[in-house]
Design a protein around this motif. Structure first.
Motif: not given
Length: 202
Positions: A117-146
């Motif tokens: 929240a206060s460090s742009p460098g860490i913020g960029a890494i964290v937000t990218d990681a969370l976004a990628e995790r959300a994409r991975a979870l979305t792909r897996l959930l869609a796959g689990a739903r066929g």
């Protein structure tokens, strides 16, 4: 013959020492001296690889994300819904336990998220990681739903919404396990039940 030095291994060892310091003192408590002491090396050794404290802290954050991707980040959803559901549960639960290693890792990641929240460098890494995790979870959930294989329709907005809800549940329960408010086996059961509900709610 001169000694061959594995610089990547040295940096990895310093990252482990850094995480120990963050776990015990928080990111603001990180100093070259504290990391050197935790690693059992000289301050000069740490400074040889990281010219500033910010470089060291950012390296530790990148290393943590890279390790998580290797351990829990499938590149795409399997074609078989049952396998996708199993990988979805695995990604959400990870190594959740009452072990010291799990609590250190989870508390350090929580510290990085807070500092984002206060460090742009860490913020960029964290937000990218969370976004990628959300994409991975979305792909897996869609796959689990066929509907997540290569020849199936793309994930829907419902898949993305439910994946985000699962991520938030997993992250919240992880913090509760770390502080001892919930047992790891109880948290795993809650996540498994919610995954089953989401997979069947098509």
């Amino acid at each position: 013959m001169p000694k061959v030095v594995d610089h990547d291994q040295r940096r990895a060892e310093l990252a482990l020492a850094l995480w120990q310091v963050i776990h015990e003192q928080g990111i603001d408590g990180v100093t070259f001296r504290a990391v050197a002491q935790a690693a059992g090396v000289s301050v000069e050794r740490v400074q040889h690889y990281f010219p500033s404290k910010d470089d060291l802290v950012l390296h530790g954050c990148r290393q943590m994300v890279a390790s998580a991707v290797v351990d829990h980040g499938p590149p795409e959803a399997p074609g078989d819904p049952r396998t996708a559901a199993e990988e979805l549960r695995s990604l959400l639960i990870g190594a959740m336990s009452e072990s010291v290693d799990f609590k250190i890792g989870a508390s350090v990641w929580a510290a990085y998220q807070s500092k984002a929240a206060s460090s742009p460098g860490i913020g960029a890494i964290v937000t990218d990681a969370l976004a990628e995790r959300a994409r991975a979870l979305t792909r897996l959930l869609a796959g689990a739903r066929g509907r997540g294989g290569r020849e199936q329709p793309a994930p829907t907005s419902d898949d993305r919404r439910d994946a985000l809800r699962l991520a938030a549940l997993s992250e919240g329960l992880t913090l509760r396990v770390v502080v001892g408010a919930v047992r790891a086996d109880e948290a795993r059961r809650v996540i498994q039940a919610e995954v089953d509900r989401c997979v069947n709610d098509t």
